[in-house]
Design a protein around this motif. Structure first.
Motif, mmCIF file in Angstrom:
data_model
loop_
_atom_site.group_PDB
_atom_site.id
_atom_site.type_symbol
_atom_site.label_atom_id
_atom_site.label_comp_id
_atom_site.label_asym_id
_atom_site.label_seq_id
_atom_site.Cartn_x
_atom_site.Cartn_y
_atom_site.Cartn_z
ATOM 1 N N TYR A 301 0.687 -1.251 0.004
ATOM 2 C CA TYR A 301 0.030 -0.067 0.073
ATOM 3 C C TYR A 301 0.752 1.279 -0.039
ATOM 4 C CZ TYR A 301 -4.163 -2.681 0.676
ATOM 5 O OH TYR A 301 -5.140 -3.447 0.391
ATOM 6 N N ASP A 302 1.953 1.391 0.861
ATOM 7 C CA ASP A 302 2.872 2.296 0.775
ATOM 8 C C ASP A 302 3.345 2.479 -0.717
ATOM 9 O OD1 ASP A 302 2.562 1.992 3.381
ATOM 10 O OD2 ASP A 302 4.655 2.086 4.078
ATOM 11 N N VAL A 305 0.554 4.125 -2.862
ATOM 12 C CA VAL A 305 0.508 5.523 -2.378
ATOM 13 C C VAL A 305 1.566 6.270 -2.991
ATOM 14 C CG1 VAL A 305 0.194 7.132 -0.455
ATOM 15 C CG2 VAL A 305 -0.843 4.882 -0.302
ATOM 16 N N MET A 306 2.860 5.930 -2.795
ATOM 17 C CA MET A 306 3.875 6.673 -3.441
ATOM 18 C C MET A 306 3.592 7.068 -4.770
ATOM 19 S SD MET A 306 7.129 5.171 -1.572
ATOM 20 C CE MET A 306 7.053 4.946 0.225
ATOM 21 N N ARG A 307 3.133 5.895 -5.503
ATOM 22 C CA ARG A 307 2.899 6.208 -6.897
ATOM 23 C C ARG A 307 1.556 7.133 -7.214
ATOM 24 N NH1 ARG A 307 3.418 2.503 -10.909
ATOM 25 N NH2 ARG A 307 2.957 4.208 -12.251
ATOM 26 N N THR A 308 0.826 7.287 -6.246
ATOM 27 C CA THR A 308 -0.261 8.265 -6.382
ATOM 28 C C THR A 308 0.316 9.541 -6.436
ATOM 29 O OG1 THR A 308 -1.103 8.344 -4.205
ATOM 30 C CG2 THR A 308 -1.974 6.611 -5.665
ATOM 31 N N LEU A 309 1.399 9.770 -5.259
ATOM 32 C CA LEU A 309 1.910 11.114 -5.162
ATOM 33 C C LEU A 309 3.024 11.499 -6.106
ATOM 34 C CD1 LEU A 309 2.530 10.200 -1.151
ATOM 35 C CD2 LEU A 309 0.804 11.797 -2.465
ATOM 36 N N GLY A 310 3.287 10.769 -7.252
ATOM 37 C CA GLY A 310 4.203 11.066 -8.033
ATOM 38 C C GLY A 310 5.519 10.280 -8.394
ATOM 39 N N ALA A 311 5.578 9.349 -7.620
ATOM 40 C CA ALA A 311 6.724 8.515 -7.746
ATOM 41 C C ALA A 311 6.592 7.353 -9.218
ATOM 42 C CB ALA A 311 6.947 7.798 -6.437
ATOM 43 N N SER A 312 7.710 7.575 -9.722
ATOM 44 C CA SER A 312 7.631 6.738 -10.820
ATOM 45 C C SER A 312 8.129 5.243 -10.478
ATOM 46 C CB SER A 312 8.672 7.295 -12.081
ATOM 47 O OG SER A 312 10.099 7.117 -11.415
ATOM 48 N N PRO A 313 7.785 4.148 -11.338
ATOM 49 C CA PRO A 313 8.385 2.985 -10.849
ATOM 50 C C PRO A 313 9.631 2.956 -10.585
ATOM 51 C CG PRO A 313 6.654 2.770 -12.589
ATOM 52 C CD PRO A 313 7.032 4.121 -12.631
ATOM 53 N N ARG A 315 11.901 5.323 -9.258
ATOM 54 C CA ARG A 315 12.004 5.777 -7.900
ATOM 55 C C ARG A 315 11.625 4.682 -6.960
ATOM 56 N NH1 ARG A 315 9.834 11.702 -7.323
ATOM 57 N NH2 ARG A 315 11.469 11.882 -5.924
ATOM 58 N N VAL A 394 -0.419 -0.341 -9.081
ATOM 59 C CA VAL A 394 -1.131 0.554 -8.276
ATOM 60 C C VAL A 394 -2.535 0.425 -8.222
ATOM 61 C CG1 VAL A 394 -0.981 3.049 -7.351
ATOM 62 C CG2 VAL A 394 0.403 2.177 -9.463
ATOM 63 N N ALA A 395 -3.352 0.614 -9.568
ATOM 64 C CA ALA A 395 -4.673 0.436 -9.462
ATOM 65 C C ALA A 395 -5.315 -0.615 -8.703
ATOM 66 C CB ALA A 395 -5.218 0.511 -10.966
ATOM 67 N N LEU A 398 -4.861 -0.487 -5.113
ATOM 68 C CA LEU A 398 -5.724 0.546 -4.444
ATOM 69 C C LEU A 398 -7.241 0.111 -4.444
ATOM 70 C CD1 LEU A 398 -4.219 3.903 -5.561
ATOM 71 C CD2 LEU A 398 -3.890 2.575 -3.332
ATOM 72 N N HIS B 45 -9.156 6.512 -11.107
ATOM 73 C CA HIS B 45 -7.380 5.990 -11.628
ATOM 74 C C HIS B 45 -7.352 6.207 -12.869
ATOM 75 C CE1 HIS B 45 -7.498 2.602 -8.305
ATOM 76 N NE2 HIS B 45 -7.365 3.839 -7.704
ATOM 77 N N ASP B 74 3.968 10.205 -14.129
ATOM 78 C CA ASP B 74 4.069 10.057 -12.832
ATOM 79 C C ASP B 74 4.299 11.553 -12.349
ATOM 80 O OD1 ASP B 74 3.575 7.253 -12.455
ATOM 81 O OD2 ASP B 74 5.451 6.999 -13.243
ATOM 82 N N GLY B 78 1.892 13.918 -9.803
ATOM 83 C CA GLY B 78 2.382 14.426 -8.595
ATOM 84 C C GLY B 78 2.220 15.955 -8.408
ATOM 85 N N LEU B 106 8.225 13.231 -3.490
ATOM 86 C CA LEU B 106 7.919 12.622 -4.604
ATOM 87 C C LEU B 106 7.483 13.180 -5.970
ATOM 88 C CD1 LEU B 106 6.235 9.369 -2.790
ATOM 89 C CD2 LEU B 106 8.834 9.594 -3.637
#
Lengths: 401, 211
Positions: A301-302, A305-313, A315, A394-395, A398, B45, B74, B78, B106
Motif C-alpha cells: 500500500y505504501d 500510495v507513493m505512486r499516487t503521489l508522483g513516484a515513478s516505478p 523511483r 497501483v490501480a 488501491l 484511477h 507520474d 504528483g 515524490l
C-alpha cells in the motif's frame, strides 16, 4: 527528505531484521579484512626478514626449523656447526657472503645473537644510541628489546641458557649494553646482538678452562649455530644446497621454499576461515533479500500510495535498491572496523608473546575491493524486491482496499 | 478542465466502465455516485493517470494523458492531482509531518515546512505533526490524508469513498473538509462514493450505473 533518509526510515522501522543483516555482513567482512591485514603483514614482514638471504645452513635437522630459528628466531636451532665449515663455505666461488650466527642464550625472552657487524648492516639498521659492539661482552639491543625492558646504553645484564632465556643464568658473565638500534621493522627489533666471541666466552667460562692446553682444545671445538648465505650467482641454487646436504653434519634450507611451504600449511587454515567468511557474506545477502522481500507484502500500500503521489516505478526500484545498499554500507563499515579491531587485538596478543608484530592501523587496497564486493552483495540481494516494487500495480492494490 | 470522451475499461471480456462523455469545468465539485463495482474507483484511477483506459481520450487541465508516458505521467500526477485515499493509507512509520513531506518529495516540489504546517493547520491537525498515524483517531487520519492530497496545491482533487466507515456527522465533516479545501483554491473536486448521504452538498452528480 531524500532517497537515503526515506530508505533509512524503512530500515529503522524493522530494527531486528536490519540488525541481523548488518551483523552478518559485518562478521563476514570483518573476518576477511582481518585475514587480509594479518596475512599480508606476516608475509611482508617475513619477506623483509628473509630478503637477501638465499640459503641458511645449520646442523642436520628439519629445514623448516633451521629457517624458523636462523632467520625468524622463532624456533630452537637444530644444533651447532663447526667453525671450519664457515671458512669452507666462504671459499666457495658460488658464495658471495656468509654470515655466521651463534645462538643459544636469551635474556627476558629475547634472544642473544652472536653475529658479525655485517648482520645489522644487512638489515640496514641504524643506531638510535651508543655504538656497535667492539669487544666481547658488549651488547646492542634491538629497538623493541630496549623499549620493553627499559634498559639503555650503560645497562648490564646476564644472559640465561636457552634461547628464550628461561634456563640457568650465566651470572658470571654479564653483558654491558653499548648501543640501541633504531626500529627497523625487521627481526632485529626483538634481538640482542653481540659478537660471536661473547657467546663463546660465556660458554667457555662455564667450563672453566684450567690451563693453556684446555683453552686450545676448546678453541678448536668452537662452533656457530647457523650460516646465512648469499649467493654470488643464481647458478648456486642448483648445486650448492645439494653439495652441502651431502656433508653428513650440515643441512641447507632455502628461505623462499620453506616460507612458501609454511604459508601453504598455514594457508589451509586461512582458506578455511576465508571460506567461512564468504558463507557469512552470502548469508548476509540472503538476510537482506528475505528482509526486503517479506516486507514488500506489508509495504504494497505504501508503494502504491507513493505512486499516487508522483513516484515513478524507477523511483520505487531505487528506494528498495537504496535500502539494500544502505544495509550493505552499514555492514561493510562495521565489518572493516571489526577487522581492524580484530587485527589490533591479535597484535596486542602477539606483542605480549613477543611474537610477530601485527597492527590494525594499516590499510590495504584489497579492503576497497572487499567493500565493493559487499556493496554488490547488498545491491544484488535488493534486485528482486526492487523489481517487484517496480512492477507495483497501483490501480489493483488501491482497488483492493 | 476535465474532459473524457468514449472512455471504456475492460478486464478481459468484462467491461467495468463505459463513459461516453464527461466534462467538468475548473472549480466544479462533482459527486460520482453509484453502487459498488460500477467503476467509480476505475474512473478516478483513469483520471489520475494511474490506469490507462482500454479505449477513449482523457484530458486534464489541458493535458492529454495518452501523450504522457511513464515517468512523465507520474511527475504530472504528483504536480497536478491530489488523491485522498482512505485514511489507512498513510505511511505507518513516518510522522504526520513526514507523511506530507513525502508528497512534496515524490512530486519533486520544494520541501516546505511552512506549507506543511499551514496545510495541517487548515485541517485542524497542526498539533499532531510529530505523531505517528497509529497514534491518531480515525477522523484525524482522514484529515491528514486530505492534507497530504492538497499540500502540493493540485488543480484536481480526487477522493475515493471518503465517508466509508464514518457515521453521519463524521461523513458530513469529511465532505465539508474536502469542499472547503477545494473551494479555497479553485480546485476541481471529484468525490466517488456509494454514500447517498452527502448528495446534497454537491452541485453536480455523475451517476454510474452497474455495467
Amino acid at each position: 527528505m531524500n532517497l537515503a533518509s526515506l530508505s533509512a526510515s524503512y530500515l529503522r522501522a524493522r530494527p531486528l531484521q536490519t540488525a541481523l543483516s548488518v551483523v552478518l555482513l559485518a562478521l563476514g567482512v570483518g573476518t576477511i579484512a582481518m585475514l587480509l591485514l594479518v596475512v599480508s603483514q606476516l608475509e611482508e614482514r617475513m619477506g623483509r626478514d628473509a630478503r637477501g638471504i638465499d640459503l641458511v645452513v645449520g646442523a642436520k635437522g628439519s629445514p623448516m626449523q633451521i629457517i624458523l630459528s636462523g632467520i625468524y628466531h622463532l624456533d630452537a636451532p637444530t644444533g651447532n656447526v663447526p667453525l671450519a665449515s664457515v671458512q669452507a663455505l666462504a671459499k666457495n666461488r658460488l658464495v658471495k657472503r656468509v654470515m655466521p650466527l651463534a645462538l643459544g642464550d636469551g635474556w627476558k625472552g629475547y634472544r642473544i645473537v652472536g653475529a658479525g657487524r655485517e648482520y645489522p648492516e644487512h638489515y640496514g639498521a641504524k643506531l638510535a644510541a651508543g655504538r656497535l659492539w667492539q669487544k666481547p661482552m658488549e651488547a646492542v639491543l634491538g629497538a623493541e628489546v630496549a623499549a620493553r625492558t627499559g634498559v639503555g646504553v650503560g645497562g648490564r645484564f646476564a644472559g640465561a641458557h636457552g634461547v628464550s632465556g628461561q634456563g640457568d643464568e650465566h651470572g658470571a658473565a654479564p653483558y654491558s649494553v653499548v648501543g640501541v638500534l633504531a626500529r627497523t621493522g625487521s627481526v632485529l627489533d626483538r634481538l640482542v646482538l653481540t659478537s660471536i666471541e661473547s657467546v663463546w666466552q660465556v660458554h667457555e667460562e662455564e667450563h672453566g678452562p684450567t690451563d693453556e692446553e684446555d683453552r686450545k682444545a676448546l678453541e678448536a671445538e668452537r662452533e656457530v649455530t647457523v650460516l646465512l648465505v648469499q649467493y654470488a650467482s643464481p647458478l648456486a641454487a642448483a648445486t650448492l644446497p645439494r653439495s652441502i646436504n651431502s656433508q653428513s653434519e650440515l643441512q641447507a634450507a632455502s628461505p623462499a621454499y620453506e616460507t612458501a611451504r609454511l604459508f601453504r600449511i598455514v594457508g589451509v587454515g586461512v582458506e578455511a576461515l576465508r571460506a567461512f567468511a564468504v558463507v557469512l557474506i552470502v548469508a548476509a545477502g540472503l538476510s537482506v533479500f528475505v528482509a526486503l522481500y517479506t516486507a514488500l507484502e506489508e509495504r504494497r500500500y505504501d508503494l502504491a500510495v507513493m505512486r499516487t503521489l508522483g513516484a515513478s516505478p524507477a523511483r520505487l526500484f531505487g528506494l528498495l535498491l537504496a535500502e539494500g545498499l544502505l544495509l550493505a554500507l552499514a555492514g561493510t563499515a562495521l565489518g572493516l572496523a571489526l577487522g581492524h579491531g580484530f587485527a589490533s587485538a591479535l597484535g596486542a596478543l602477539l606483542a605480549a608473546e613477543q611474537q610477530y608484530p601485527v597492527t590494525g592501523l594499516a590499510f590495504r587496497t584489497e579492503e576497497l575491493w572487499l567493500a565493493a564486493v559487499a556493496l554488490m552483495v547488498g545491491a544484488a540481494a535488493a534486485l528482486l524486491p526492487a523489481w517487484r516494487a517496480y512492477r507495483t500495480d497501483v490501480a489493483r492494490i488501491l482497488a483492493q482496499a | 478542465m476535465l474532459s473524457l470522451r468514449g472512455v471504456r475499461q475492460r478486464y478481459g471480456a468484462r467491461e467495468v466502465l463505459a463513459l461516453e462523455r464527461f466534462e467538468a469545468a475548473a472549480g466544479e465539485h462533482w459527486l460520482v455516485l453509484g453502487p459498488s463495482g460500477c467503476g467509480k474507483t476505475t474512473l478516478l484511477h483513469i483520471i489520475a493517470g494511474l490506469l490507462r483506459p482500454s479505449k477513449g481520450e482523457v484530458e486534464v487541465a489541458g493535458q492529454t494523458l495518452a501523450a504522457l508516458s511513464g515517468a512523465a505521467l507520474d511527475g504530472w500526477r504528483g504536480r497536478t492531482v491530489g488523491i485522498a485515499l482512505q485514511a489507512q493509507h498513510l505511511v505507518p512509520h513516518l510522522s504526520v509531518r513526514d507523511n506530507l513531506r513525502i508528497a512534496q518529495y515524490l512530486a519533486r516540489a520544494p520541501q516546505d515546512d511552512a506549507r506543511i504546517a499551514e496545510t495541517l493547520g487548515a485541517l485542524g491537525v497542526a498539533d499532531k505533526a510529530a505523531r505517528k498515524p497509529s497514534e491518531l483517531s480515525h477522523g484525524e487520519r482522514q484529515r491528514v490524508a486530505i492534507a497530504r492530497a492538497v499540500v502540493n496545491r493540485p488543480k484536481l482533487l480526487l477522493a475515493d469513498e471518503p465517508t466509508a466507515n464514518l457515521d453521519d456527522d463524521a461523513a458530513a465533516r469529511a465532505v465539508d473538509l474536502l469542499t472547503e479545501q477545494a473551494e479555497g483554491h479553485g480546485v476541481t473536486l471529484l468525490v466517488a462514493t456509494h454514500d447517498a448521504r452527502v448528495k446534497a452538498k454537491f452541485g453536480h452528480t455523475l451517476r454510474l450505473g452497474a455495467p
